[in-house]
Scaffold this motif. Structure first.
Motif, mmCIF file in Angstrom:
data_model
loop_
_atom_site.group_PDB
_atom_site.id
_atom_site.type_symbol
_atom_site.label_atom_id
_atom_site.label_comp_id
_atom_site.label_asym_id
_atom_site.label_seq_id
_atom_site.Cartn_x
_atom_site.Cartn_y
_atom_site.Cartn_z
ATOM 1 N N LEU A 122 -21.058 4.852 -46.424
ATOM 2 C CA LEU A 122 -21.996 5.753 -45.840
ATOM 3 C C LEU A 122 -21.459 6.590 -44.610
ATOM 4 O O LEU A 122 -21.699 7.768 -44.540
ATOM 5 C CB LEU A 122 -23.259 4.948 -45.401
ATOM 6 N N VAL A 123 -20.673 5.940 -44.167
ATOM 7 C CA VAL A 123 -19.617 6.500 -43.014
ATOM 8 C C VAL A 123 -18.921 7.653 -43.590
ATOM 9 O O VAL A 123 -19.130 8.729 -43.150
ATOM 10 C CB VAL A 123 -18.615 5.648 -42.123
ATOM 11 N N SER A 124 -18.296 7.464 -44.834
ATOM 12 C CA SER A 124 -17.521 8.587 -45.498
ATOM 13 C C SER A 124 -18.850 9.514 -45.954
ATOM 14 O O SER A 124 -18.174 10.763 -45.849
ATOM 15 C CB SER A 124 -16.953 7.666 -46.718
ATOM 16 N N LEU A 125 -19.724 9.348 -46.291
ATOM 17 C CA LEU A 125 -20.657 10.271 -46.328
ATOM 18 C C LEU A 125 -21.166 11.230 -45.510
ATOM 19 O O LEU A 125 -21.079 12.399 -45.695
ATOM 20 C CB LEU A 125 -21.776 9.595 -47.283
ATOM 21 N N MET B 183 -19.629 -0.757 -34.026
ATOM 22 C CA MET B 183 -19.024 -0.017 -35.226
ATOM 23 C C MET B 183 -19.841 1.151 -35.515
ATOM 24 O O MET B 183 -19.167 2.252 -35.895
ATOM 25 C CB MET B 183 -18.750 -0.969 -36.178
ATOM 26 N N ALA B 184 -21.106 0.954 -35.836
ATOM 27 C CA ALA B 184 -21.607 2.308 -36.386
ATOM 28 C C ALA B 184 -22.074 3.330 -35.320
ATOM 29 O O ALA B 184 -21.744 4.522 -35.986
ATOM 30 C CB ALA B 184 -23.260 1.715 -36.634
ATOM 31 N N ILE B 185 -22.035 3.236 -34.271
ATOM 32 C CA ILE B 185 -22.468 4.368 -33.360
ATOM 33 C C ILE B 185 -21.335 5.367 -33.177
ATOM 34 O O ILE B 185 -21.376 6.413 -33.273
ATOM 35 C CB ILE B 185 -23.263 3.889 -32.021
ATOM 36 N N PRO B 186 -20.084 4.726 -32.808
ATOM 37 C CA PRO B 186 -18.888 5.341 -32.475
ATOM 38 C C PRO B 186 -18.542 6.279 -33.930
ATOM 39 O O PRO B 186 -18.135 7.490 -33.748
ATOM 40 C CB PRO B 186 -17.776 4.643 -32.094
ATOM 41 N N LEU B 187 -18.534 5.509 -34.958
ATOM 42 C CA LEU B 187 -17.871 6.368 -36.479
ATOM 43 C C LEU B 187 -19.159 7.428 -36.693
ATOM 44 O O LEU B 187 -18.636 8.428 -36.945
ATOM 45 C CB LEU B 187 -18.026 5.267 -37.102
ATOM 46 N N TRP B 188 -20.060 7.216 -36.661
ATOM 47 C CA TRP B 188 -21.251 8.047 -36.917
ATOM 48 C C TRP B 188 -21.157 9.355 -35.932
ATOM 49 O O TRP B 188 -21.307 10.624 -36.267
ATOM 50 C CB TRP B 188 -22.619 7.631 -36.782
ATOM 51 N N ALA B 189 -21.133 8.992 -34.597
ATOM 52 C CA ALA B 189 -21.087 10.023 -33.390
ATOM 53 C C ALA B 189 -20.024 10.927 -33.893
ATOM 54 O O ALA B 189 -19.874 12.271 -33.557
ATOM 55 C CB ALA B 189 -21.020 9.564 -32.111
ATOM 56 N N GLY B 190 -18.804 10.240 -34.045
ATOM 57 C CA GLY B 190 -17.494 11.013 -34.366
ATOM 58 C C GLY B 190 -17.325 12.013 -35.830
ATOM 59 O O GLY B 190 -17.258 13.225 -35.589
ATOM 60 N N ALA B 191 -18.326 11.477 -36.640
ATOM 61 C CA ALA B 191 -18.507 12.567 -37.879
ATOM 62 C C ALA B 191 -19.640 13.539 -37.383
ATOM 63 O O ALA B 191 -19.280 14.757 -37.823
ATOM 64 C CB ALA B 191 -19.056 11.696 -38.949
ATOM 65 N N VAL B 192 -20.520 13.218 -36.705
ATOM 66 C CA VAL B 192 -21.436 14.290 -36.362
ATOM 67 C C VAL B 192 -20.786 15.387 -35.347
ATOM 68 O O VAL B 192 -20.858 16.507 -35.770
ATOM 69 C CB VAL B 192 -22.597 13.694 -35.640
ATOM 70 N N LEU C 59 -27.410 1.719 -40.178
ATOM 71 C CA LEU C 59 -26.191 1.355 -40.535
ATOM 72 C C LEU C 59 -25.847 -0.263 -40.021
ATOM 73 O O LEU C 59 -25.599 -1.158 -40.649
ATOM 74 C CB LEU C 59 -24.851 2.120 -40.066
ATOM 75 N N ALA C 60 -26.151 -0.046 -38.790
ATOM 76 C CA ALA C 60 -25.830 -1.611 -37.993
ATOM 77 C C ALA C 60 -26.711 -2.427 -38.430
ATOM 78 O O ALA C 60 -26.516 -3.466 -38.473
ATOM 79 C CB ALA C 60 -25.865 -1.201 -36.297
ATOM 80 N N VAL C 61 -28.175 -2.104 -38.411
ATOM 81 C CA VAL C 61 -29.278 -3.097 -38.551
ATOM 82 C C VAL C 61 -29.063 -3.669 -40.135
ATOM 83 O O VAL C 61 -29.187 -4.725 -40.353
ATOM 84 C CB VAL C 61 -30.539 -2.629 -38.227
ATOM 85 N N ILE D 1 -18.314 -6.732 -27.952
ATOM 86 C CA ILE D 1 -17.917 -5.224 -28.552
ATOM 87 C C ILE D 1 -16.642 -4.714 -28.144
ATOM 88 O O ILE D 1 -16.065 -4.210 -28.786
ATOM 89 C CB ILE D 1 -19.091 -4.239 -27.857
ATOM 90 N N ILE D 2 -16.213 -5.461 -27.239
ATOM 91 C CA ILE D 2 -14.719 -5.101 -26.601
ATOM 92 C C ILE D 2 -13.836 -5.689 -27.450
ATOM 93 O O ILE D 2 -12.675 -5.352 -27.915
ATOM 94 C CB ILE D 2 -14.382 -5.722 -25.175
ATOM 95 N N ALA D 3 -13.998 -7.088 -27.879
ATOM 96 C CA ALA D 3 -13.077 -7.740 -29.066
ATOM 97 C C ALA D 3 -13.202 -7.029 -30.392
ATOM 98 O O ALA D 3 -12.110 -6.715 -30.735
ATOM 99 C CB ALA D 3 -13.505 -9.193 -29.169
ATOM 100 N N MET D 4 -14.313 -6.494 -30.604
ATOM 101 C CA MET D 4 -14.196 -5.645 -32.005
ATOM 102 C C MET D 4 -13.573 -4.211 -31.891
ATOM 103 O O MET D 4 -12.952 -4.029 -32.720
ATOM 104 C CB MET D 4 -15.877 -5.500 -32.472
ATOM 105 N N ILE D 5 -13.787 -3.756 -30.758
ATOM 106 C CA ILE D 5 -13.166 -2.387 -30.590
ATOM 107 C C ILE D 5 -11.513 -2.683 -30.459
ATOM 108 O O ILE D 5 -10.940 -2.012 -31.343
ATOM 109 C CB ILE D 5 -13.362 -1.739 -29.306
ATOM 110 N N LEU D 6 -11.244 -3.710 -29.666
ATOM 111 C CA LEU D 6 -9.809 -3.981 -29.897
ATOM 112 C C LEU D 6 -9.290 -4.291 -31.168
ATOM 113 O O LEU D 6 -8.288 -3.609 -31.766
ATOM 114 C CB LEU D 6 -9.600 -5.139 -28.851
ATOM 115 N N MET D 7 -10.001 -5.052 -32.078
ATOM 116 C CA MET D 7 -9.429 -5.438 -33.359
ATOM 117 C C MET D 7 -9.687 -4.319 -34.166
ATOM 118 O O MET D 7 -8.463 -4.173 -34.871
ATOM 119 C CB MET D 7 -10.515 -6.646 -33.850
ATOM 120 N N LEU D 8 -10.798 -3.688 -34.437
ATOM 121 C CA LEU D 8 -10.945 -2.747 -35.509
ATOM 122 C C LEU D 8 -10.065 -1.428 -35.018
ATOM 123 O O LEU D 8 -9.309 -1.027 -36.034
ATOM 124 C CB LEU D 8 -12.627 -2.281 -35.499
#
Lengths: 67, 226
Positions: free
Chosen positions: B217-220, B104-113, B156-158, A13-20
């Protein structure tokens, strides 16, 4: 299923956060999307002097006294 | 057999060092930074692609939603390039890891909400009750809508994890079957090999489509909330 082995989750997760959120965005924020080249009209910054705003007829070549 | 089949999904570590970090960061090298006014072909092609995707995706958003443009283009390029690189033999695909997709999914979704709650509180709360529901059904429907809201990041994640993992597993299995069948009956092995080729083409499509779906979906969710 090896994806459910949570010992590696922190590193991934940390590597992905850094990357993305940092690296890839640093790459993409430098992209520029220029418009196709087109002539741009510009306002002239020098203004014509008062006697040049009006074309005075006496200076037209055919009206000068014939030599 | 189980151990062998899932071994490509184990997070790679070499002698205790997590080289998964290097594998996740590798796609950055494939996108050179543009430094000139007129760039080389690779960079120009990538800029053109990015512009195409951006125009398509950001058209439906309000100006507030368009502030997410950099995030969404980074998302789709990251997932797309990671998925495509994972189709190389013996490579590790980070998007098969549930940890990364949840991250990836949780922060982006949470940010939108949360954006929706901050700026359009009434409208975002109104999403919990569709228009025209009969009054006795209201409590149950609010519960259902709440559940469907909270399931969005999990889905999203699964979705991403399962699609990519399943594709890779199928390729492993059918490839192994084709190899084993060569000594038994070459015709069947040929048929299996053709199935493998078709599957690989499908996997290319899936790699790109999954990136697209995730980002869409994130965009939606963003559109709903801005």
């Amino acid at each position: 299923m090896p994806q459910l082995d949570t010992s590696t989750w922190l590193v991934t997760i940390i590597a992905m956060i850094l990357m993305l959120f940092i690296l890839i965005q640093l790459k993409f924020h430098k992209y520029s999307y220029p418009l196709s080249p087109a002539p741009k009209t510009f306002k002239s910054t020098s203004f014509p002097t008062p006697w040049e705003t009006k074309w005075t007829k006496i200076y037209s070549p055919l009206l000068l006294p014939q030599q | 057999m189980n151990e062998n089949l899932f071994s490509s999904f184990i997070t790679p570590t070499m002698m205790g060092l997590p080289i998964v970090i290097l594998i996740i960061m590798f796609p950055t090298l494939l996108f050179p930074t543009p430094t000139r006014l007129i760039n080389n072909r690779l960079v120009s092609a990538q800029q053109w692609l990015a512009q195409l995707i951006l125009k398509q995706m950001m058209m439906m958003h309000s100006p507030k939603g368009r502030t997410w443009a950099l995030m969404l283009i980074s998302l789709i390029m990251f997932i797309g390039s990671t998925n495509l690189l994972g189709l190389l033999p013996h490579s590790f695909t980070p998007t098969t890891q549930l940890s990364m997709n949840l991250g990836m999914a949780i922060p982006l979704w949470a940010g939108a909400v949360i954006t929706g709650f901050r700026y359009k509180t009434k409208a975002s709360l109104a999403h919990f009750l569709p228009q025209g529901t009969p009054v006795p059904l209201i409590p149950m429907l609010v519960i259902i809508e709440t559940i469907s809201l909270f399931i969005q990041p999990m889905a999203l994640a699964v979705r991403l994890t399962a699609n990519i993992t399943a594709g890779h597993l199928l390729m492993h299995l059918i490839g192994g079957a084709a190899l084993a069948l060569i000594s038994i009956s070459p015709t069947t092995a040929l048929i299996t090999f053709i199935i493998l080729i078709l599957l690989t083409i499908l996997e290319f499509a899936v790699a790109l489509i999954q990136a697209y779906v995730f980002t869409l979906l994130v965009s939606l969710y963003l559109h709903d909330n801005t």
